[in-house]
Design an enzyme around this catalytic site. Structure first.
Site, PDB file in Angstrom:
ATOM      1  N   TRP A 100       1.030  -1.228   0.035  1.00 39.36           N
ATOM      2  CA  TRP A 100      -0.103  -0.075  -0.029  1.00 39.36           C
ATOM      3  C   TRP A 100       0.820   1.098  -0.052  1.00 39.36           C
ATOM      4  CZ3 TRP A 100      -4.363  -0.703  -2.036  1.00 39.36           C
ATOM      5  CH2 TRP A 100      -4.937  -1.859  -1.845  1.00 39.36           C
ATOM      6  N   ASP A 170      -1.380   6.631   6.672  1.00 37.78           N
ATOM      7  CA  ASP A 170      -2.650   5.558   6.010  1.00 37.78           C
ATOM      8  C   ASP A 170      -2.660   4.790   7.046  1.00 37.78           C
ATOM      9  OD1 ASP A 170      -4.257   3.955   5.054  1.00 37.78           O
ATOM     10  OD2 ASP A 170      -3.027   3.233   3.037  1.00 37.78           O
ATOM     11  N   LYS A 194     -12.535  -1.694   7.512  1.00 37.53           N
ATOM     12  CA  LYS A 194     -11.956  -2.608   8.266  1.00 37.53           C
ATOM     13  C   LYS A 194     -12.230  -2.604   9.577  1.00 37.53           C
ATOM     14  CE  LYS A 194      -8.322  -2.136   4.642  1.00 37.53           C
ATOM     15  NZ  LYS A 194      -8.782  -3.350   3.765  1.00 37.53           N
TER      16      LYS A 194
HETATM   17  N1  PMP Z   1      -4.225   1.454   2.332  1.00 38.14           N
HETATM   18  C1  PMP Z   1      -4.468   0.264   3.147  1.00 38.14           C
HETATM   19  C2  PMP Z   1      -3.453   0.037   4.200  1.00 38.14           C
HETATM   20  C3  PMP Z   1      -5.131  -0.781   2.769  1.00 38.14           C
HETATM   21  O1  PMP Z   1      -5.289  -1.832   3.528  1.00 38.14           O
HETATM   22  C4  PMP Z   1      -6.260  -0.547   1.703  1.00 38.14           C
HETATM   23  C5  PMP Z   1      -7.192  -1.536   1.282  1.00 38.14           C
HETATM   24  N2  PMP Z   1      -7.042  -2.790   1.597  1.00 38.14           N
HETATM   25  C6  PMP Z   1      -5.913   0.536   0.923  1.00 38.14           C
HETATM   26  C7  PMP Z   1      -5.331   1.574   1.405  1.00 38.14           C
HETATM   27  C8  PMP Z   1      -6.780   0.819  -0.371  1.00 38.14           C
HETATM   28  O2  PMP Z   1      -8.035   1.158  -0.065  1.00 38.14           O
HETATM   29  P1  PMP Z   1      -9.409   1.705  -0.600  1.00 38.14           P
HETATM   30  O3  PMP Z   1      -9.830   0.033  -1.317  1.00 38.14           O
HETATM   31  O4  PMP Z   1     -10.470   2.050   0.098  1.00 38.14           O
HETATM   32  O5  PMP Z   1      -8.816   2.298  -1.654  1.00 38.14           O
END
Ligand code: PMP
Length: 359
Positions: A100, A170, A194
């Protein structure tokens, strides 16, 4: 009911779902559901205000901060953060501890200059950098990190001290799972799906002084300032998602807040890591022990056929959502706030039994 180990969208607190069900057809005697009301109604405005107030109260923050409810997911924030706060000629620093974080840097580079101040890529993203391994640039516009890498199952045990630059995080997969000093951060974002709600809303905590520094020459809908000025009601918000988020924050508060969450989450994760550690190498944890995530426990079995068998047999036994992310495979058990401890005990017992039969 199943034990739901999904990585997101994920398990929600049972009392929250029951309340939403009870209120669905007739919200507070209005003869209609919250889904059918104007976002300008006093009912929705109360929900919006409550969600912001609860969010700040849980983190112990006051008037220096706003909480915004946005759309576009955490992925949208990967773009909005640099669009707003990375001007031409400046550099933003990224500490990358997993997939991520890599995506966040890639997006920043579509906007301006991004410098990777530390990356765990060469080691397969198994840990977090030591303070001496982080090489910040001279005067970064901001420093970005990912508090918990959901795919690798790597979490900062303590969030690092990084000097004076605005700190951006994040926290999609560990927000509200443990206490931390939120006042050190200029901006925190998290997809709700989550730990704090359903998919469709992204919570953004932002310091006033940072909002003021945001670029004014980008479209209004992409500016944090627009959302702050309008208390997240610039355009139609995802009303039902914010309503559920507010109920989830209420549930966390009733449980005793972040300290209670952390205590329970540590106990839950310990059950599963103990099953890995007593397996004599049959289950191999991905993360270094010091950076093991309390939220996403990732591990491998001796081969992929056994991993498939593990996931299938677990599912048959009522434990769902255990396949690792499609990009890396293996097994991943997500243990977010709403997952009951019984689920972790059941998984640990299943792991012991699977080892006994197949080890
Ligand atoms: N950052 C992290 C740490 C994530 O776990 C996720 C999704 N699993 C995202 C970003 C992306 O999130 P989204 O699908 O809401 O764009």
């Amino acid at each position: 009911m199943v034990h739901n180990f999904n990585a997101g969208p994920a398990v929600l607190p049972r009392p929250v779902l029951e309340r939403a069900q009870a209120e669905l057809l007739d919200y507070q005697g209005r003869g209609m559901s919250i889904l059918e009301m104007s976002h300008r109604s006093k009912e929705y405005e109360a929900i919006n205000a409550s969600a912001e107030a609860r969010f700040k109260a849980l983190l112990g923050l006051g008037d220096d901060y706003r909480v915004l409810f946005m759309q576009g997911g955490a992925s949208g924030q990967f773009a909005l953060v640099p669009l707003n706060f990375l001007p031409a000629g400046a550099t933003a620093d990224y500490i990358v501890t997993g997939v991520w974080g890599e995506k966040a840097v890639e997006e920043a580079r579509t906007v301006g200059q991004a410098h990777v101040a530390a990356s765990g890529a060469s080691g397969g993203f198994r840990g977090v950098p030591a303070p001496g391994e982080i090489r910040l640039s001279e005067r970064p516009a901001y420093v970005h990190l990912t508090s918990n890498e959901t795919i690798q199952g790597v979490q900062w045990p303590e969030l690092p001290e990084l000097g004076d630059a605005p700190l951006v995080a994040d926290m999609s997969s560990d927000i509200m799972s443990r206490p931390f000093d939120a006042s050190r951060f200029a901006l925190i974002y998290a997809g709700a799906q989550k730990n704090i709600g359903p998919a469709g809303v992204t919570a953004v905590l932002i310091r006033h002084s940072l909002i003021e520094r945001g670029r004014a020459d980008i479209p209004a809908v992409l500016r944090y300032g627009t959302f702050a000025k309008n208390s997240s009601l610039y355009n139609t918000p995802p009303v039902f998602a914010v309503y559920l988020l507010d109920l989830c924050l209420g549930w966390i508060t009733e449980q005793g807040g972040l300290a209670a969450m952390a205590e329970r989450n540590a106990r839950k994760a310990a059950h599963v890591y103990a099953a890995i550690d007593r397996s004599g190498g049959f289950f191999r944890g991905h993360a270094e022990p010091a950076a093991r995530s309390q939220m996403n426990v990732t591990f491998r079995l001796p081969d992929e056929a056994l991993e498939r068998q593990f996931v299938a047999e677990a599912q048959a036994a009522g434990m769902v959502g255990l396949a690792g992310h499609r990009s890396i495979g293996g097994v991943r058990a997500s243990l977010y706030n709403a997952l009951p401890e019984e689920a972790c005990l059941a998984l640990a017992a299943f792991m012991d039994e699977f080892l006994r039969k197949n080890g």
